[in-house]
Design a protein around this motif. Structure first.
Motif, PDB file in Angstrom:
ATOM      1  N   SER A 223      47.714  36.421  31.701  1.00 39.05           N
ATOM      2  CA  SER A 223      47.457  37.856  32.246  1.00 39.05           C
ATOM      3  C   SER A 223      45.954  38.222  31.542  1.00 39.05           C
ATOM      4  N   PHE A 226      43.285  36.071  33.371  1.00 35.91           N
ATOM      5  CA  PHE A 226      43.145  36.477  34.543  1.00 35.91           C
ATOM      6  C   PHE A 226      42.297  38.187  34.816  1.00 35.91           C
ATOM      7  N   THR A 230      38.486  38.629  36.103  1.00 38.08           N
ATOM      8  CA  THR A 230      38.636  39.705  37.237  1.00 38.08           C
ATOM      9  C   THR A 230      37.343  40.852  36.866  1.00 38.08           C
ATOM     10  N   THR A 250      42.263  40.515  44.521  1.00 34.14           N
ATOM     11  CA  THR A 250      42.331  38.745  44.474  1.00 34.14           C
ATOM     12  C   THR A 250      42.650  38.279  42.968  1.00 34.14           C
ATOM     13  N   GLY A 251      42.070  39.010  41.986  1.00 32.73           N
ATOM     14  CA  GLY A 251      42.741  38.820  40.465  1.00 32.73           C
ATOM     15  C   GLY A 251      44.026  39.010  40.423  1.00 32.73           C
ATOM     16  N   VAL A 253      46.558  39.172  42.581  1.00 29.98           N
ATOM     17  CA  VAL A 253      47.208  38.268  43.556  1.00 29.98           C
ATOM     18  C   VAL A 253      47.460  36.959  42.965  1.00 29.98           C
ATOM     19  N   LEU A 254      46.373  36.296  42.393  1.00 28.19           N
ATOM     20  CA  LEU A 254      46.217  34.823  41.732  1.00 28.19           C
ATOM     21  C   LEU A 254      47.099  34.994  40.599  1.00 28.19           C
ATOM     22  N   LEU A 255      47.239  36.089  39.617  1.00 30.81           N
ATOM     23  CA  LEU A 255      47.791  36.284  38.775  1.00 30.81           C
ATOM     24  C   LEU A 255      49.395  36.299  38.988  1.00 30.81           C
ATOM     25  N   LEU A 257      50.719  34.978  41.845  1.00 35.10           N
ATOM     26  CA  LEU A 257      51.185  33.884  42.290  1.00 35.10           C
ATOM     27  C   LEU A 257      51.347  32.616  41.544  1.00 35.10           C
ATOM     28  N   THR A 258      50.468  32.662  40.210  1.00 34.67           N
ATOM     29  CA  THR A 258      50.908  31.900  39.181  1.00 34.67           C
ATOM     30  C   THR A 258      51.901  32.125  38.403  1.00 34.67           C
ATOM     31  N   GLU A 260      54.742  33.717  39.461  1.00 36.86           N
ATOM     32  CA  GLU A 260      55.808  33.415  40.356  1.00 36.86           C
ATOM     33  C   GLU A 260      56.334  32.251  40.345  1.00 36.86           C
TER      34      GLU A 260
END
Length: 432
Positions: A223, A226, A230, A250-251, A253-255, A257-258, A260
């Protein structure tokens, strides 16, 4: 007639917020609904006046910091501090400094929740004053949020209305701006506060929470990476050519997603639903309501009229114009919720500068600083401070209005005067 109705509604909403007759989000949204019903202001107008870019910035940053907090960020920071201080006075001072600088990146309410409880516990065990400790954390967290672009709403309003970028908060128009000036003021204010109150506190520090139990270093590292990426993206936004809100979301959501995806491999990390539960949805609704409410004033011509009235005073330029704007906004921000007040005055100065042809940037900066610093005077002006008071009372320490003002007024006035002296020397000559 429309201007009168819009002004009356705005004043009523502000009074409802200041008096806490209504919850802030409810008051702001109710004001927008009434403005739509009673004037020619339409729901579409209100929707377009909301700055969705700012909403996205706030949401993205809350998600990113939510993962960091769940990973044990606060425990790591507190453990680091505890190992490096030898006295209770040093601990309280270091916690205040940390709260101030963490609020550069993290919402001040969350910062108070992270550090306020520890300050109260440290005071209780060491024989200090728990009210002084938690109020100081609140004052410090509210102080530095305007120093960089992502910490609090005022800098994001500067980005939205005036176009301030990340680098502008460090150096702008060939001179130091928010971060260096507020940092100097913050350090000097804490030094004065130490002489006034902290040095009278006990010196001995009794044992407090000092381990890092429950820290998930894997999630904390992920975290933090990310979050740093960001912030770097926000710093180079002009090169990327996309809105700040897109970068932060975006930062986030990508975190998410990673995290999950990693959970599928057996990691017991918090789910996205847990993180969404930490987002301050009421604050987002409140800020959206503020934008729409002030948009109603703009739509009805109220702000244009105020701007025209101010032009002769501001055309004087130099220290006079800077002083007027700084102290008028500062005085009002001691009792009026400072985000709403600053948003209104930024629109007014923008309109006045377009009509009068003067450089608005010194006034933009001065108003953002004075609004933030003066809001430390009362809980009505800075709702985040209400969290500090509530936290103390939940722990069994009642905070009277008199005791709160005893600690808040010297802090607020000291910072206002120091920042005025520094900033007027640097920025007032640019008003012409």
């Amino acid at each position: 007639m429309e201007a009168v109705i819009a002004t009356a509604l705005f004043i009523v909403v502000i009074l409802a917020i200041v008096s806490r007759a209504l919850e802030e989000a409810v008051a702001a949204l109710a004001g927008v609904v009434l403005m739509v019903v009673l004037t020619s202001y339409t729901p579409i107008d209100a929707f377009h006046y909301i700055d969705w870019n700012v909403m996205a910035i706030l949401f993205g940053m809350w998600v990113l910091t939510g993962y960091m907090v769940k990973a044990g960020f606060s425990q790591v920071v507190l453990s680091y501090i505890r190992r490096r201080v030898q006295s209770y006075r040093s601990l309280i001072l270091m916690l205040a400094v940390t709260a101030g600088f963490v609020s550069l990146f993290v919402d001040n309410v969350l910062v108070i929740l992270l550090f306020g409880g520890l300050a109260i516990e440290a005071a209780r065990r060491s024989g200090g004053n728990p009210v002084l400790a938690v109020v100081l954390i609140g004052l410090s967290a509210n102080f530095m949020g305007t120093a960089l672009l992502m910490g609090d709403l005022p800098p994001q309003l500067l980005h939205s209305i005036a176009g301030a970028e990340f680098s502008d908060f460090i150096w702008s128009h060939g001179r130091p701006s928010s971060f260096p000036l507020l940092t100097i003021t913050f350090i000097l204010t804490l030094a004065a506060y130490y002489l006034l109150y902290i040095r009278e506190e006990p010196g001995e520090l009794n044992t407090i929470y000092d381990d890092e139990e429950g820290v998930d270093r894997g999630l904390l590292l992920l975290s933090t990476i990310f979050f740093a990426l960001t912030v770097a993206g926000m710093a180079i936004r002009p090169l990327l050519g996309v809105p700040l809100g897109f970068i932060t979301v975006t930062g986030a959501v990508l975190l998410a997603l990673t995290v999950e995806a990693t959970k599928r491999m057996g990691r017991e990390w918090p789910g996205f639903d847990e993180i969404l539960g930490e987002v301050e949805w009421r604050a987002l609704l409140y800020y959206a309501g503020l934008f729409a409410l002030v948009g109603g004033l703009e739509h009805s011509g109220v702000l244009e009229m105020v701007a025209e009235w101010l032009i002769p005073y501001l055309m004087a330029g130099g220290v006079a114009a800077y002083t007027i704007s700084y102290w008028v906004v500062g005085a009002l921000s001691t009792v009026v919720e400072h985000d709403a007040l600053l948003l209104t005055f930024l629109y007014i100065i923008r309109d006045a500068s377009e009509a009068g042809g003067f450089n608005p940037w010194p006034l933009y900066w001065g108003m953002a600083w004075s609004a933030t610093l003066a809001s430390n005077t009362t809980t009505a002006a800075a709702p985040a401070l209400y969290v500090a008071v509530t936290l103390a009372e939940e722990k069994g320490y009642r905070v009277s209005a008199g005791e709160f003002l005893k600690y808040s007024v010297p802090f607020s006035l000291t910072s206002l005067f120091i920042q005025y002296i520094l900033s007027s020397m640097v920025w007032a000559p640019l008003i012409h």
